[in-house]
Design a protein around this motif. Structure first.
Motif, PDB file in Angstrom:
ATOM      1  N   LEU A  29       0.397  -1.170  -0.147  1.00  0.00           N
ATOM      2  CA  LEU A  29      -0.528  -0.097   0.235  1.00  0.00           C
ATOM      3  C   LEU A  29       0.769   0.801  -0.107  1.00  0.00           C
ATOM      4  O   LEU A  29       0.421   2.111  -1.111  1.00  0.00           O
ATOM      5  CB  LEU A  29      -0.051   0.108   1.308  1.00  0.00           C
ATOM      6  N   THR A  30       1.627   1.193   0.672  1.00  0.00           N
ATOM      7  CA  THR A  30       3.245   2.770   0.703  1.00  0.00           C
ATOM      8  C   THR A  30       3.439   2.469  -0.802  1.00  0.00           C
ATOM      9  O   THR A  30       3.036   4.007  -1.155  1.00  0.00           O
ATOM     10  CB  THR A  30       4.360   1.879   1.703  1.00  0.00           C
ATOM     11  N   ALA A  33       1.236   4.627  -3.269  1.00  0.00           N
ATOM     12  CA  ALA A  33       0.693   6.268  -2.155  1.00  0.00           C
ATOM     13  C   ALA A  33       1.995   6.535  -2.769  1.00  0.00           C
ATOM     14  O   ALA A  33       2.275   7.595  -3.538  1.00  0.00           O
ATOM     15  CB  ALA A  33       0.662   6.173  -0.768  1.00  0.00           C
ATOM     16  N   ASN A  39      -2.671   9.596  -1.568  1.00  0.00           N
ATOM     17  CA  ASN A  39      -2.739   9.585   0.107  1.00  0.00           C
ATOM     18  C   ASN A  39      -3.537   7.979   0.636  1.00  0.00           C
ATOM     19  O   ASN A  39      -3.561   7.576  -0.480  1.00  0.00           O
ATOM     20  CB  ASN A  39      -3.453  10.292   0.806  1.00  0.00           C
ATOM     21  N   LYS A  40      -2.691   7.715   1.332  1.00  0.00           N
ATOM     22  CA  LYS A  40      -2.331   5.849   1.694  1.00  0.00           C
ATOM     23  C   LYS A  40      -3.948   6.014   1.964  1.00  0.00           C
ATOM     24  O   LYS A  40      -4.799   4.736   1.713  1.00  0.00           O
ATOM     25  CB  LYS A  40      -2.139   6.102   2.698  1.00  0.00           C
ATOM     26  N   SER A  41      -5.107   6.802   2.447  1.00  0.00           N
ATOM     27  CA  SER A  41      -6.545   6.032   3.167  1.00  0.00           C
ATOM     28  C   SER A  41      -7.458   6.674   1.544  1.00  0.00           C
ATOM     29  O   SER A  41      -8.160   5.559   1.636  1.00  0.00           O
ATOM     30  CB  SER A  41      -6.994   7.072   3.471  1.00  0.00           C
ATOM     31  N   THR A  42      -6.365   6.863   0.501  1.00  0.00           N
ATOM     32  CA  THR A  42      -7.607   6.875  -0.694  1.00  0.00           C
ATOM     33  C   THR A  42      -7.234   5.954  -1.456  1.00  0.00           C
ATOM     34  O   THR A  42      -8.048   4.730  -2.103  1.00  0.00           O
ATOM     35  CB  THR A  42      -7.265   7.514  -1.850  1.00  0.00           C
ATOM     36  N   TYR A  44      -5.844   3.288   0.074  1.00  0.00           N
ATOM     37  CA  TYR A  44      -6.855   1.604   0.576  1.00  0.00           C
ATOM     38  C   TYR A  44      -7.961   1.164   0.193  1.00  0.00           C
ATOM     39  O   TYR A  44      -8.521   0.562   0.048  1.00  0.00           O
ATOM     40  CB  TYR A  44      -6.329   2.403   2.025  1.00  0.00           C
ATOM     41  N   ARG A  45      -9.193   2.257  -0.258  1.00  0.00           N
ATOM     42  CA  ARG A  45     -10.024   2.257   0.077  1.00  0.00           C
ATOM     43  C   ARG A  45     -10.381   1.775  -1.840  1.00  0.00           C
ATOM     44  O   ARG A  45     -10.928   1.160  -2.017  1.00  0.00           O
ATOM     45  CB  ARG A  45     -10.611   3.734  -0.024  1.00  0.00           C
TER      46      ARG A  45
END
Length: 253
Positions: A29-30, A33, A39-42, A44-45
């Motif tokens: 994930l990192t 990103a 950004n990580k939250s985007t 991740y979703r």
């Protein structure tokens, strides 16, 4: 040129994530990103969504992502009569066996060329040719073939594009294109990559439009200028046979 008014940002971001897997097979994930600038939250979703639809799969032990089986289901529906990467593969394998060097197929996509198929040499020291790799149009035998056989309008648009590198003289490049059209093939030695040589010929459809560039590449110590000149007639003949397999319009764009 895409019209930004009609693009969907969420879809663009999801596709940007999928395109990461052109470069390597596994991502965290990192890493995604950082690579996409999201950004990580985007990320991740979007990863959860893509995983849920089967386009990605996550290794629960490493928390890294790979392409899912839905990608392969989509690719299975590519028509062999429409896809040069599939249609030309047997001819490319035959050429590889005859010349004993790596054979690649390229199309133009905007200001880049893309390797859409490759058959690697069986030599111990060989040119490794990852499929999906993108390279600039200003250097390399295949790039010059794709530009030389494009329409005059397309050639001028490429040469006048703001992204054209200042280090490559346009007039000299134009002269090289004229020579390539006269001979029917192009050669290059260490233009893009140190230690590598290549010779390429155009694959033209029955209307004379360029579909792709067929290239043979290898180390400069083995694929000398003399050797490339001797290979050129066989590469051009293979390209002619490929062109006769195609009914429709041009693929290189």
């Amino acid at each position: 040129m895409e019209d930004k008014k009609f693009t969907v940002r969420a879809a663009e971001r999801a596709l940007d994530i999928l395109l990461c897997f052109v470069e390597k097979s596994e991502w965290s994930l990192t890493e995604i990103a950082q690579h996409t600038g999201l950004n990580k939250s985007t990320v991740y979703r979007l990863l959860v969504t893509l995983e849920g639809k089967g386009f990605l799969r996550r290794n629960p032990d490493t928390e890294r992502y790979r392409l899912g089986f839905r990608i392969w289901e989509l690719s299975a529906n590519l028509s062999q009569s429409d896809d040069p990467a599939v249609l030309f593969l047997p001819e490319m394998e035959r050429l590889r066996d005859e010349l004993e060097e790596t054979v690649s197929l390229y199309i133009r996509d905007g200001m880049e060329r893309v390797r859409i198929q490759a058959v690697e040499s069986r030599q111990t020291i060989r040119r490794v040719a990852p499929i999906g790799a993108r390279m600039p149009l200003a250097v390399g035998a295949s790039s010059k073939v794709l530009v030389a056989y494009a329409s005059p309008e397309t050639r001028e648009a490429i040469l006048n594009d703001p992204s054209w590198p200042e280090s490559v003289d346009r007039e000299q490049y134009r002269r090289q294109l004229e020579e390539i059209r006269r001979k029917g093939y192009a050669t290059s030695m260490e233009e893009r990559e140190a230690g590598a040589s290549a010779v390429a010929a155009p694959v033209l459809n029955r209307s004379g439009e360029i579909i792709a560039a067929l290239a043979v590449s290898g180390p400069v110590g083995r694929l000398t200028q003399e050797k490339m000149e001797s290979f050129a007639p066989r590469i051009m003949e293979a390209a002619r046979r490929m062109g006769k397999m195609v009914k429709g319009g041009a693929t290189a764009r």
